[in-house]
Design a protein around this motif. Structure first.
Motif, PDB file in Angstrom:
ATOM      1  N   GLY A  58      -0.978  -0.756  -0.303  1.00 55.22           N
ATOM      2  CA  GLY A  58      -1.650  -1.638  -1.028  1.00 55.22           C
ATOM      3  C   GLY A  58      -0.865  -2.364  -2.177  1.00 55.22           C
ATOM      4  N   SER A  59      -0.116  -1.480  -2.990  1.00 58.46           N
ATOM      5  CA  SER A  59       0.466  -1.899  -4.415  1.00 58.46           C
ATOM      6  C   SER A  59       1.687  -3.065  -3.941  1.00 58.46           C
ATOM      7  N   PHE A  60       2.226  -3.167  -2.603  1.00 59.71           N
ATOM      8  CA  PHE A  60       3.155  -4.265  -2.459  1.00 59.71           C
ATOM      9  C   PHE A  60       2.561  -5.410  -1.492  1.00 59.71           C
ATOM     10  N   PHE A  61       1.218  -5.248  -1.053  1.00 62.07           N
ATOM     11  CA  PHE A  61       0.620  -6.041  -0.140  1.00 62.07           C
ATOM     12  C   PHE A  61       0.910  -7.658  -0.952  1.00 62.07           C
ATOM     13  N   TRP A  62       0.315  -7.776  -1.851  1.00 61.29           N
ATOM     14  CA  TRP A  62       0.158  -8.879  -2.446  1.00 61.29           C
ATOM     15  C   TRP A  62       1.417  -9.747  -2.594  1.00 61.29           C
ATOM     16  N   ILE A  63       2.346  -9.382  -3.085  1.00 59.41           N
ATOM     17  CA  ILE A  63       3.652 -10.077  -3.587  1.00 59.41           C
ATOM     18  C   ILE A  63       4.312 -10.244  -2.048  1.00 59.41           C
ATOM     19  N   SER A  64       4.375  -9.014  -1.079  1.00 60.51           N
ATOM     20  CA  SER A  64       5.049  -9.321   0.071  1.00 60.51           C
ATOM     21  C   SER A  64       4.309 -10.299   0.952  1.00 60.51           C
ATOM     22  N   THR A  65       3.328 -10.648   0.876  1.00 62.35           N
ATOM     23  CA  THR A  65       2.681 -11.348   1.885  1.00 62.35           C
ATOM     24  C   THR A  65       2.828 -12.696   1.449  1.00 62.35           C
ATOM     25  N   VAL A  66       2.843 -12.839  -0.022  1.00 65.21           N
ATOM     26  CA  VAL A  66       2.938 -14.450  -0.419  1.00 65.21           C
ATOM     27  C   VAL A  66       4.397 -14.794  -0.181  1.00 65.21           C
ATOM     28  N   VAL A  67       5.414 -14.121  -0.226  1.00 58.85           N
ATOM     29  CA  VAL A  67       6.631 -14.424  -0.089  1.00 58.85           C
ATOM     30  C   VAL A  67       7.125 -14.609   1.340  1.00 58.85           C
TER      31      VAL A  67
END
Length: 444
Positions: free
Chosen positions: A151-160
Motif C-alpha cells: 500500500g505505501s508504494f502503490f500510488w507512486i508506482s502505479t502513476v509512474v
C-alpha cells in the motif's frame, strides 16, 4: 478463391511489404503481451469485480479500446487513449487559436512542434488519468484486489508505470506508422477492439445454445445482420459528393498548362467517429453529475437500450456532427486554393460565391451523414433490445468500435493495394481500384 490466393502470394513476394507486415505484427504482439501484465500491488485472482464494474458507459468504452487491459489492471490499462485525447485537444486548438494555426502552417517544422507539444500534453493527461484510475481501484468493490503490504508504494508506482506504459504504446504506434503498415495509433485501437471479439462470440454462442435449436438459427441471423451493417458502414465511410472543377488554360512559351477537368470530393461523413465519442462523453458526464443525487437518473443516461437514451444520444450525435464538420471544414480556404490554382466550379464565380456554393453542398450532404451516423451509434442498443443478445457481442453491431474497425481496415487495405499497383500487380478488387478514405483523422 484462386485470385485471392494469387493476391496473397503477390503481397508476400514484395520484400518491402512483407517486412512491413512482419514488423507491424511483431509490435502488435508486444502490445498484446503487455496487456496481460498486472500492475504491482494487485492480486490478479481478485479482479473479477473490477471486470464487472467496468462494463457499460465510458469505462466500458475505454476497456473496449484497450482490449480489456483496463479491467485487468494491466500496465497498459490506459492504453493509447491519453494520447488520443491530447491529439484531439491539439487539433481543436489549431482550429480555434490563431497562433496555433500559424504554427501548423509552418510546414514540417510546425508539424514537429505540434507533435512535441502533443507528447508533453500526453504525459500530463496520463498522470491525471492514472491518479483517477487509482481512485477507481480503491473504490468499494475493487479494493479487495489490492495487496495491503504494498500500500505505501502503490500510488507512486502505479502513476509512474501507467504513464510509462502509455508512452511506450504511443512509441509503438509511431514506429508502426514510420516502418510498419498503416496508421499505428489506429491499428493499436483496432487490435484492442478485435481482442474482445472471440470472447463476445463465445458468450453469445453459449447463450443461444441454452435456447435450443431456435437459438442457433437466431445466431445465424445475427451474423447476417452484422455483415449487412459492415457493408453499409463501408458505404458511409467511403461516400463522397464529387463537385466538378475546371482549371483555366495557361500558355507559357510553347507549352500549355492547365485546362484539365477534375473533381472536388466532399465526404458525406467528414467528421468521422468524433461525434459519437463526443456524444458518449457528454452523456456519461451528465449521467455522472445527475447520478450524484439520483442513481436511477444515472442508470437511465448510461442504459443504451433505453428509448429516451437513444433519442437524446441521436440528437447529440447529429449536433456534434454539424459542429465538428464546421470546425474542420473550411469552404473559404478551399475556394481560395481553387482561385490560386486557376480552378473554378462551372457556373459559379470564384471567391466568396464558390465558398458559399461549397458550404451549401456540404450542409446538404452532412445532414444525411449525421442521421446515418446517429443510427450507427444506437444500433448496438437496438439489437440488444430486439434480439436479447449479450452486451459484449452487441457492441460490434455499430457504435464507435465497428466504425473505427471499418475505417482502419479500409485505410490499411488501401495502402497494401498502393504497394501492389506500384509494382504492376493487380489490385485487391477485381472490379477496379479500391476507393479508400480521402483523409485519415490524426489520432483516430
Amino acid at each position: 478463391m484462386k485470385k485471392f490466393i494469387t493476391t496473397l502470394k503477390n503481397i508476400w513476394s514484395i520484400e518491402e511489404l512483407r517486412s512491413k507486415i512482419v514488423f507491424t505484427l511483431g509490435l502488435l504482439f508486444i502490445y498484446r503481451l503487455g496487456s496481460f501484465i498486472v500492475l504491482p500491488g494487485i492480486d490478479p485472482n481478485q479482479l473479477a469485480n473490477l471486470s464487472n464494474n467496468s462494463k457499460g458507459g465510458m469505462l466500458g468504452l475505454l476497456d473496449a479500446f484497450v482490449g480489456g487491459a483496463f479491467s485487468k489492471a494491466s500496465i497498459f490499462a490506459l492504453g493509447i487513449m491519453p494520447y488520443i485525447s491530447a491529439s484531439i485537444f491539439m487539433q481543436l486548438m489549431t482550429i480555434l487559436v490563431p497562433q496555433m494555426a500559424k504554427v501548423q502552417k509552418e510546414g514540417e517544422s510546425g508539424r514537429k512542434k505540434i507533435n512535441q507539444w502533443t507528447r508533453y500534453l500526453t504525459v500530463a493527461v496520463t498522470a491525471f488519468q492514472a491518479a483517477a484510475y487509482i481512485g477507481y481501484l480503491k473504490s468499494p468493490g475493487n479494493a479487495e484486489a489490492l495487496i495491503p503490504a504494498y500500500g505505501s508504494f502503490f500510488w507512486i508506482s502505479t502513476v509512474v508505470i501507467l504513464t510509462v506504459g502509455t508512452l511506450f504504446v504511443m512509441w509503438l504506434g509511431e514506429k508502426i506508422t514510420d516502418k510498419g503498415l498503416g496508421n499505428g495509433t489506429s491499428i493499436i485501437i483496432m487490435v484492442g477492439i478485435l481482442a474482445r471479439l472471440p470472447q463476445a462470440i463465445r458468450e453469445e454462442f453459449n447463450s443461444r445454445i441454452t435456447m435450443g435449436a431456435g437459438g442457433l438459427l437466431l445466431l445465424l441471423i445475427e451474423f447476417v445482420f452484422l455483415i449487412a451493417i459492415i457493408m453499409g458502414l463501408i458505404m458511409l465511410v467511403q461516400g463522397t459528393r464529387k463537385v466538378p472543377v475546371n482549371y483555366a488554360k495557361q500558355i507559357v512559351g510553347n507549352r500549355q498548362f492547365g485546362g484539365a477537368r477534375n473533381f472536388l470530393p466532399l465526404k458525406v461523413n467528414a467528421a468521422g467517429v468524433m461525434p459519437i465519442i463526443f456524444a458518449q462523453a457528454i452523456l456519461f458526464f451528465i449521467g455522472f453529475i445527475v447520478g450524484l443525487g439520483n442513481s436511477s437518473s444515472k442508470a437511465f443516461l448510461s442504459d443504451h437500450t433505453n428509448v429516451w437514451y437513444m433519442i437524446i444520444y441521436s440528437v447529440a450525435v447529429i449536433a456534434f456532427t454539424f459542429l465538428y464538420t464546421a470546425l474542420i471544414f473550411n469552404p473559404k480556404q478551399m475556394a481560395d486554393e481553387l482561385k490560386r490554382n486557376n480552378g473554378f466550379i462551372p457556373g459559379v464565380k470564384p471567391g466568396q460565391p464558390t465558398a458559399d456554393y461549397i458550404g451549401t453542398i456540404m450542409d446538404r450532404i452532412t445532414l444525411p451523414g449525421a442521421i446515418l451516423l446517429a443510427l450507427v451509434g444506437i444500433l448496438p442498443g437496438l439489437f440488444q433490445l430486439v434480439f436479447k443478445m449479450q452486451l459484449n457481442f452487441s457492441t460490434f453491431f455499430g457504435g464507435t468500435s465497428l466504425l473505427i474497425m471499418v475505417g482502419v481496415v479500409l485505410d490499411t487495405l488501401q495502402q497494401i493495394e498502393t504497394q501492389l499497383l506500384m509494382r504492376q500487380y493487380d489490385g485487391l478488387m477485381s472490379s477496379g481500384r479500391m476507393q479508400g478514405r480521402q483523409a485519415v483523422p490524426s489520432g483516430m
